[in-house]
Design an enzyme around this catalytic site. Structure first.
Site, mmCIF file in Angstrom:
data_model
loop_
_atom_site.group_PDB
_atom_site.id
_atom_site.type_symbol
_atom_site.label_atom_id
_atom_site.label_comp_id
_atom_site.label_asym_id
_atom_site.label_seq_id
_atom_site.Cartn_x
_atom_site.Cartn_y
_atom_site.Cartn_z
ATOM 1 N N LYS A 1 51.016 18.451 64.447
ATOM 2 C CA LYS A 1 50.224 18.640 63.449
ATOM 3 C C LYS A 1 51.161 19.452 62.117
ATOM 4 C CE LYS A 1 45.861 20.439 61.707
ATOM 5 N NZ LYS A 1 44.679 21.621 61.592
ATOM 6 N N HIS B 1 39.739 30.962 65.171
ATOM 7 C CA HIS B 1 39.504 30.015 65.889
ATOM 8 C C HIS B 1 40.494 30.497 67.187
ATOM 9 C CE1 HIS B 1 42.803 28.204 64.245
ATOM 10 N NE2 HIS B 1 43.064 27.476 65.406
ATOM 11 N N ASP C 1 42.658 28.020 70.309
ATOM 12 C CA ASP C 1 43.202 26.614 70.401
ATOM 13 C C ASP C 1 42.629 26.393 71.799
ATOM 14 O OD1 ASP C 1 44.421 26.958 67.820
ATOM 15 O OD2 ASP C 1 46.490 27.093 69.092
ATOM 16 N N HIS D 1 42.897 33.545 66.051
ATOM 17 C CA HIS D 1 43.748 33.609 64.955
ATOM 18 C C HIS D 1 43.301 32.989 63.861
ATOM 19 C CE1 HIS D 1 44.892 29.865 67.210
ATOM 20 N NE2 HIS D 1 45.258 29.647 66.190
#
Length: 333
Positions: free
Chosen positions: A200, A219, A221, A275
Site C-alpha cells: 500500500k 485501528h 491491522d 495506531h
C-alpha cells in the site's frame, strides 16, 4: 467508486484554506488535544538486527508495544529508495491517469487507487489517499491494477517484495522462538509459501488544520504483521498505557506492526498495536506499508501449545477471510 471521478484529498488540499467539517474529528480523537506531550515520552523500541540477542528484544517489544523499528535489517537502501521513487511518481500522475486505477468495490475490485476504505463509525473522513495491490504470491497478482505508464514500477515492487518475504520469515522465526515454540511455527501456521503480500502507498497531503484531523483513524491491522517504510515527515502514533505516543522517525529503519493474526496465534501474548496517523501543515507525508496476510481459506487460531488450563483460548479459530469480513463490517468476532 465505480471508476467515476471523485475528489481526492490531494486535489482538495490544493484548493482550501480551512478543514471541511467532515474531516474534523471529535474532541477525544483530535491529535492536537490527545497526543502525549509530557516530560518523559517513552520511545518505541529500535532493534539492531546485527546485534546478538536481537530476537529476544523483538519478542519483548511485541509483548509490551506491539510495534518496533528495525535497523540493519538487510533490505538494501537502494531497493527502499526505488520503492519510494515509484510511489511518489504515481501520486504525481494527472488525476485522470490515477483514476484509471480506481477501486471499484461494487464490482469486487478492492485493489487500486482510492481516497478511503470506509468511513468510521462517526461518518468522518480521513486525510488520506492511497493505492494498493497484491504483490505475492504470483497467482493472486493482478497486474492490470499496476500503473503501466510508470517506468520501473513493477520491477521496484517485485524486488522490494522479495526482500520482504525474506525479512518476514526472519521476523516470524524470532517471534515464534520468543513464545517458546519451534522457529518455523508461525510460518507454518500462516500458510508458508502461500502468504499474501499487499503493498500500500499512503499519501497525506499538507493539511490546513492538522491538529483537528487524522490521516488514518485508530485501528489494529488485520494482518499477521505489517512492515512499513515512512518518509521523513513525522506522523505515526501508537496507543500504549492509555496514551497516544509518537513513534519517532528513525532514518533507514523499517517499522514492524504486530497484527491481529499474531495476537490470535500467540493467545494474546503478543499485542496487535493500536495506531493512528497524524498529518502535517506544510509537508506531504507518505508511507509504504506491506501487509503480510494468511491465505483467505486458512484457519487461524491460538497455537495449541499456548493454550493451557491456566491460559485457556482467548480467541476463536476461524478462516482468515471470515475474520476479515467480520472486522471490515464491524460484526461480532
Amino acid at each position: 467508486m465505480g471508476g467515476e471521478t471523485h475528489l481526492s484529498v490531494q486535489e482538495l488540499a490544493a484548493s482550501l484554506g480551512a478543514l471541511p467539517p467532515e474531516f474534523v474529528r471529535s474532541e477525544q480523537d483530535q491529535p492536537g488535544a490527545t497526543t502525549y506531550r509530557g516530560a518523559a515520552v517513552p520511545d518505541a523500541p529500535v532493534i539492531d538486527m546485527s546485534e546478538p540477542g536481537f530476537g529476544a528484544r523483538m519478542a519483548a517489544a511485541a509483548r509490551e508495544w506491539g510495534l518496533f523499528q528495525v535497523v540493519n535489517h538487510g533490505v538494501p537502501s537502494a531497493a527502499v529508495a526505488e520503492l519510494q521513487r515509484v510511489g511518489r511518481a504515481f501520486f504525481a500522475l494527472p488525476t485522470e491517469e490515477k483514476e484509471r486505477y480506481a477501486m471499484d468495490p461494487a464490482s469486487g475490485k478492492i485493489e487500486g487507487y482510492g481516497t478511503k476504505l470506509q468511513r468510521d463509525l462517526e461518518g468522518k473522513k480521513t486525510w488520506n489517499d492511497f493505492f494498493f495491490h497484491v504483490v505475492a504470491p504470483p497467482e493472486k497478482v493482478d497486474h492490470a491494477v499496476w500503473p503501466r505508464s510508470l517506468a520501473g514500477y513493477r520491477e521496484a515492487n517485485e524486488e522490494y517484495c522479495r526482500h520482504m518475504q525474506r525479512l518476514t520469515r526472519e521476523l516470524f522465526e524470532h517471534l515464534s522462538l520468543g513464545l517458546g515454540l519451534h522457529g518455523s511455527a508461525m510460518a507454518e501456521a500462516f500458510g508458508g509459501d502461500g502468504l499474501v503480500f499487499l503493498q500500500k502507498i499512503n499519501f497525506y497531503p499538507p493539511c490546513p488544520q492538522p491538529e483537528l484531523t487524522l490521516g488514518v483513524a485508530p485501528h489494529t491491522d488485520m494482518s499477521t504483521l505489517t512492515v512499513l517504510v515512512p518518509n521523513e515527515v513525522q506522523g505515526l502514533q501508537v496507543f500504549k498505557d492509555g496514551q497516544w505516543y509518537e513513534a519517532k522517525y528513525v532514518p533507514d529503519a523499517l517499522i514492524v506492526h504486530i497484527g491481529d493474526q499474531i495476537e490470535i496465534f500467540s493467545n494474546g501474548a503478543y499485542k496487535a498495536v493500536l495506531h493512528r496517523t497524524t498529518v502535517n501543515k506544510e509537508k506531504t507525508r507518505m508511507s509504504w506499508p506491506m501487509f503480510v496476510e494468511p491465505p483467505g481459506e486458512l484457519v487461524v487460531g491460538p497455537h495449541p501449545k499456548l493454550v493451557t488450563e491456566e491460559s485457556p483460548a482467548k480467541y476463536k479459530a476461524k478462516k482468515y477471510k471470515d475474520y476479515q469480513h467480520c472486522k471490515i463490517n464491524k460484526l461480532p468476532m
